[in-house]
Design a protein around this motif. Structure first.
Motif, PDB file in Angstrom:
ATOM      1  N   GLU A   7       0.780  -1.231   0.000  1.00  0.00           N
ATOM      2  CA  GLU A   7       0.000   0.000   0.000  1.00  0.00           C
ATOM      3  C   GLU A   7       0.811   1.279   0.000  1.00  0.00           C
ATOM      4  O   GLU A   7       0.340   2.309  -0.451  1.00  0.00           O
ATOM      5  N   ASP A   8       2.026   1.247   0.488  1.00  0.00           N
ATOM      6  CA  ASP A   8       2.836   2.469   0.536  1.00  0.00           C
ATOM      7  C   ASP A   8       3.555   2.752  -0.784  1.00  0.00           C
ATOM      8  O   ASP A   8       4.225   3.768  -0.923  1.00  0.00           O
ATOM      9  N   ASN A   9       3.427   1.838  -1.751  1.00  0.00           N
ATOM     10  CA  ASN A   9       4.038   1.973  -3.074  1.00  0.00           C
ATOM     11  C   ASN A   9       5.561   2.051  -3.058  1.00  0.00           C
ATOM     12  O   ASN A   9       6.172   2.463  -4.036  1.00  0.00           O
ATOM     13  N   VAL A  10       6.185   1.650  -1.949  1.00  0.00           N
ATOM     14  CA  VAL A  10       7.644   1.607  -1.890  1.00  0.00           C
ATOM     15  C   VAL A  10       8.154   0.235  -1.441  1.00  0.00           C
ATOM     16  O   VAL A  10       9.353   0.001  -1.401  1.00  0.00           O
ATOM     17  N   ARG A  11       7.238  -0.666  -1.093  1.00  0.00           N
ATOM     18  CA  ARG A  11       7.624  -2.009  -0.675  1.00  0.00           C
ATOM     19  C   ARG A  11       6.936  -3.053  -1.552  1.00  0.00           C
ATOM     20  O   ARG A  11       5.780  -2.894  -1.918  1.00  0.00           O
ATOM     21  N   ILE A  12       7.683  -4.102  -1.862  1.00  0.00           N
ATOM     22  CA  ILE A  12       7.149  -5.233  -2.622  1.00  0.00           C
ATOM     23  C   ILE A  12       7.167  -6.450  -1.711  1.00  0.00           C
ATOM     24  O   ILE A  12       8.181  -6.727  -1.058  1.00  0.00           O
ATOM     25  N   ALA A  13       6.049  -7.169  -1.670  1.00  0.00           N
ATOM     26  CA  ALA A  13       5.984  -8.438  -0.947  1.00  0.00           C
ATOM     27  C   ALA A  13       6.172  -9.559  -1.966  1.00  0.00           C
ATOM     28  O   ALA A  13       5.589  -9.531  -3.048  1.00  0.00           O
ATOM     29  N   THR A  14       7.010 -10.535  -1.619  1.00  0.00           N
ATOM     30  CA  THR A  14       7.234 -11.681  -2.487  1.00  0.00           C
ATOM     31  C   THR A  14       6.922 -12.956  -1.713  1.00  0.00           C
ATOM     32  O   THR A  14       7.163 -13.032  -0.507  1.00  0.00           O
ATOM     33  N   ASP A  68      -2.072  -7.785   7.642  1.00  0.00           N
ATOM     34  CA  ASP A  68      -2.132  -6.334   7.602  1.00  0.00           C
ATOM     35  C   ASP A  68      -0.968  -5.862   6.735  1.00  0.00           C
ATOM     36  O   ASP A  68       0.188  -6.186   7.019  1.00  0.00           O
ATOM     37  N   ALA A  69      -1.250  -5.117   5.673  1.00  0.00           N
ATOM     38  CA  ALA A  69      -0.214  -4.713   4.720  1.00  0.00           C
ATOM     39  C   ALA A  69       0.765  -3.697   5.307  1.00  0.00           C
ATOM     40  O   ALA A  69       1.875  -3.551   4.807  1.00  0.00           O
ATOM     41  N   ARG A  70       0.369  -2.996   6.350  1.00  0.00           N
ATOM     42  CA  ARG A  70       1.271  -2.003   6.954  1.00  0.00           C
ATOM     43  C   ARG A  70       2.178  -2.618   8.014  1.00  0.00           C
ATOM     44  O   ARG A  70       3.379  -2.411   8.008  1.00  0.00           O
ATOM     45  N   THR A  71       1.556  -3.380   8.937  1.00  0.00           N
ATOM     46  CA  THR A  71       2.314  -3.922  10.070  1.00  0.00           C
ATOM     47  C   THR A  71       2.831  -5.338   9.815  1.00  0.00           C
ATOM     48  O   THR A  71       3.664  -5.828  10.558  1.00  0.00           O
ATOM     49  N   LEU A  72       2.288  -6.014   8.794  1.00  0.00           N
ATOM     50  CA  LEU A  72       2.618  -7.388   8.437  1.00  0.00           C
ATOM     51  C   LEU A  72       2.220  -8.391   9.519  1.00  0.00           C
ATOM     52  O   LEU A  72       2.775  -9.475   9.615  1.00  0.00           O
ATOM     53  N   LEU A  73       1.229  -8.025  10.320  1.00  0.00           N
ATOM     54  CA  LEU A  73       0.693  -8.938  11.330  1.00  0.00           C
ATOM     55  C   LEU A  73      -0.365  -9.827  10.693  1.00  0.00           C
ATOM     56  O   LEU A  73      -1.142  -9.376   9.848  1.00  0.00           O
TER      57      LEU A  73
END
Length: 136
Positions: A7-14, A68-73
């Protein structure tokens, strides 16, 4: 194996073959987090639309997890969303196990979760995930 922009457009989850979700910061090109997400290969992932606040991962073992896309919980887990299926190739002396598939696709909106599996079924999950599930 799969990836999506957070969501922050600066991190990619793989999603990895070892069941780990890794988060990479585009600016620094460094890994900012490694989550032991699943016990088997992550086959698909998607960020919730339109708000991009949640990340959903699907696994070869048939489970789905919502983060959670921000906290990764971890927010929720759906075990056995799809039955893992085995696909074989036969004939010509090249027969044998080709692949095992559980969850093959996911899509998350602010109202529902849609999953597809190697079992050939598309499921629509409503609020509370177990409530109002429909199979197509």
């Amino acid at each position: 194996r799969c990836l999506d922009l957070l969501e922050d457009n600066v991190r990619i989850a793989t999603g990895g073959t070892d069941g780990t979700v890794s988060v990479v910061d585009i600016r620094t090109r460094g890994c900012s987090a490694d989550l032991p997400a699943h016990h088997d290969e992550i086959t698909c992932m998607a960020v919730e639309n339109p708000r991009r606040r949640a990340l959903v991962t699907g696994c070869k073992d048939g489970s789905v997890k919502i983060w959670d896309a921000r906290t990764l919980l971890l927010l929720d887990t759906i075990n056995n969303a799809h039955a893992p299926t085995r696909h074989f190739l036969s004939g010509g002396g090249f027969g044998g196990l080709m692949a095992t598939h559980g969850v093959t696709s996911v899509c998350l909106s602010d109202r529902s979760l849609v999953t597809g599996g190697g079992d050939g079924v598309v499921r629509i999950w409503g609020p509370g995930w177990g409530d109002g599930m429909q199979s197509l």
